[in-house]
Design an enzyme around this catalytic site. Structure first.
Site, PDB file in Angstrom:
ATOM      1  CD  GLU A 108      -2.794   1.319   2.434  1.00 57.16           C
ATOM      2  OE1 GLU A 108      -2.762   0.418   3.298  1.00 57.16           O
ATOM      3  OE2 GLU A 108      -3.556   2.288   2.516  1.00 57.16           O
TER       4      GLU A 108
ATOM      5  CE  LYS B  43      -5.944  -0.096   1.540  1.00 59.87           C
ATOM      6  NZ  LYS B  43      -6.649  -0.613   2.692  1.00 59.87           N
TER       7      LYS B  43
HETATM    8  C1  5MM Z   1      -7.855   2.067   8.463  1.00 59.88           C
HETATM    9  O1  5MM Z   1      -6.740   2.886   8.259  1.00 59.88           O
HETATM   10  C2  5MM Z   1      -5.600   2.082   7.996  1.00 59.88           C
HETATM   11  C3  5MM Z   1      -4.566   2.219   9.061  1.00 59.88           C
HETATM   12  O2  5MM Z   1      -4.075   3.512   9.145  1.00 59.88           O
HETATM   13  P1  5MM Z   1      -3.322   3.962  10.524  1.00 59.88           P
HETATM   14  O3  5MM Z   1      -2.259   2.963  10.814  1.00 59.88           O
HETATM   15  O4  5MM Z   1      -2.804   5.331  10.203  1.00 59.88           O
HETATM   16  O5  5MM Z   1      -4.351   3.981  11.582  1.00 59.88           O
HETATM   17  C4  5MM Z   1      -5.081   2.438   6.624  1.00 59.88           C
HETATM   18  O6  5MM Z   1      -3.921   1.764   6.293  1.00 59.88           O
HETATM   19  C5  5MM Z   1      -6.129   2.076   5.638  1.00 59.88           C
HETATM   20  O7  5MM Z   1      -6.119   0.694   5.421  1.00 59.88           O
HETATM   21  C6  5MM Z   1      -5.887   2.740   4.312  1.00 59.88           C
HETATM   22  O8  5MM Z   1      -5.381   4.034   4.448  1.00 59.88           O
HETATM   23  C7  5MM Z   1      -7.174   2.805   3.543  1.00 59.88           C
HETATM   24  O9  5MM Z   1      -8.118   3.482   4.303  1.00 59.88           O
HETATM   25  P2  5MM Z   1      -9.048   4.528   3.593  1.00 59.88           P
HETATM   26  O10 5MM Z   1      -9.819   5.194   4.698  1.00 59.88           O
HETATM   27  O11 5MM Z   1      -8.104   5.450   2.875  1.00 59.88           O
HETATM   28  O12 5MM Z   1      -9.901   3.736   2.641  1.00 59.88           O
END
Ligand code: 5MM
Length: 341
Positions: A179, A221
């Site tokens: 990602e 991703k």
């Molecule tokens: C859920 O957020 C995930 C973890 O982020 P943190 O470690 O900063 O808490 C993040 O990796 C998430 O899987 C991705 O950013 C995708 O989330 P969104 O909200 O962008 O779909």
């Protein structure tokens, strides 16, 4: 030679027709921010209740192939006392685990850029997660678009750790989700987002190649090429055209799936953009799906509001959003479907 059959099986599962992924792997500070914004207290039991509500949602396995969890959730149980990863597998959803340990300052960067950490001891941690039923993993890098950023240093350093992570994960027979998140913060247009995605992905796939990561046994991703938060959103067709341009130029056709993150888009924007991607002209050698967190969970958290009695309506909101994204994954979504619960 490594036996790749388990990873092949996992990839088949994660690319199942009509399905995508749910990212429910928020770290403590992130989930606290999300829940507090809705007046919900971020206690351990609230987090457990909420994530158990997600996993036990009736019918959601028709649209969700896998859920990415945070370490805490791997050790929690549903209201019926079933370990959450087991409850997930029992319902036909593959559990996955976020294994990065967040970002830290990248020393030497004149722009306060970040690098993701968590490689130390990773192989040992993976063995434990695999025993708990996890079959895939996720690691997130972040890149900010600004004047001079992302710098070549940040792009290269982050690509290197992302590739090392993916190589370690495949070495224990799990499927890595890679990602590289290009953030939406700023006032850039879609063209700039597209350029940055391209340069970031090029470095990532070079590093993956260098570390002998098998492209057929990973999932990408990425971010979509969307306009910065401070300017008006582009149309779904424009987002799709620019996003696909950056992907076609950089992502090998051998990669089985691209499951996008939503990155702060509204739920309906993220669904419409995914739909446009799956209707766009030109070649698309990969499955194009979703691995959303906020764009799926926002309406669910809103419906729950921290009240046990709202469990069922929150689950309905989850199935509804998952169904719409499943339609978008096949290019069958239309905005009027938003209204039908
Ligand atoms: C859920 O957020 C995930 C973890 O982020 P943190 O470690 O900063 O808490 C993040 O990796 C998430 O899987 C991705 O950013 C995708 O989330 P969104 O909200 O962008 O779909």
């Amino acid at each position: 030679m490594t036996d790749t059959s388990v990873m092949e099986d996992t990839v088949r599962w994660l690319t199942a027709p009509g399905k995508g992924l749910l990212a429910a792997d928020e770290s403590q500070p992130t989930i606290e921010k999300r829940l507090n914004a809705r007046g919900i207290e971020c206690t351990e039991d609230n987090r457990r209740f909420y994530r158990s509500l997600l996993v036990t949602t009736p019918g959601v396995a028709d649209y969700i192939a896998g859920i990415i969890f945070h370490d805490e959730t791997m050790h929690q149980s549903t209201d019926d006392g079933e370990p959450i990863p087991e409850a997930c597998s029992a319902r036909g959803i593959v559990p996955g685990i976020k294994v990065d340990r967040g970002t830290t300052e990248l020393p030497g960067s004149p722009f306060d850029e970040k690098i993701t950490q968590g490689l130390d001891g990773l192989a040992d941690r993976l063995v434990g997660y695999r025993q708990q039923g996890a079959r895939f993993t996720k690691w997130r890098n972040v890149y900010e678009i600004g004047r001079g950023t992302p710098s070549a240093q940040a792009i290269e350093a982050n690509a290197e750790v992302l590739a090392r992570y993916a190589a370690i994960v495949q070495s224990v027979g799990m499927v890595p989700i890679v990602e590289p998140e290009v953030l939406k913060d700023g006032d850039h247009g879609v063209e700039r987002a597209c350029e940055v995605n391209e340069v970031v992905l090029l470095a990532v796939f070079n590093a993956l190649y260098r570390h002998k990561v098998i492209p057929e046994l990973m999932v990408l991703k990425p971010s979509m090429a969307v306009a910065g938060k401070q300017i008006a959103a582009a149309t779904p067709e424009t987002v799709a055209a620019y996003t696909l341009r950056s992907l076609r130029r950089t992502v090998p056709a051998a990669v089985p799936a691209i499951h996008f993150l939503s990155g702060g888009q509204t739920p309906s924007e993220a669904t419409a953009n995914l739909n446009a991607m799956n209707n766009a002209p030109g070649p698309r050698p990969w499955t194009i799906g979703f691995s959303y967190s906020r764009a799926i969970q926002d309406p669910v958290q809103e419906a729950w509001g921290g009240h046990t009695q709202n469990r069922e309506i929150a689950q309905q909101a989850f199935v509804h959003r998952a169904r719409l994204n499943s339609a978008a994954r096949d290019g069958r979504y239309s905005p009027d479907m938003e209204e039908t619960a």
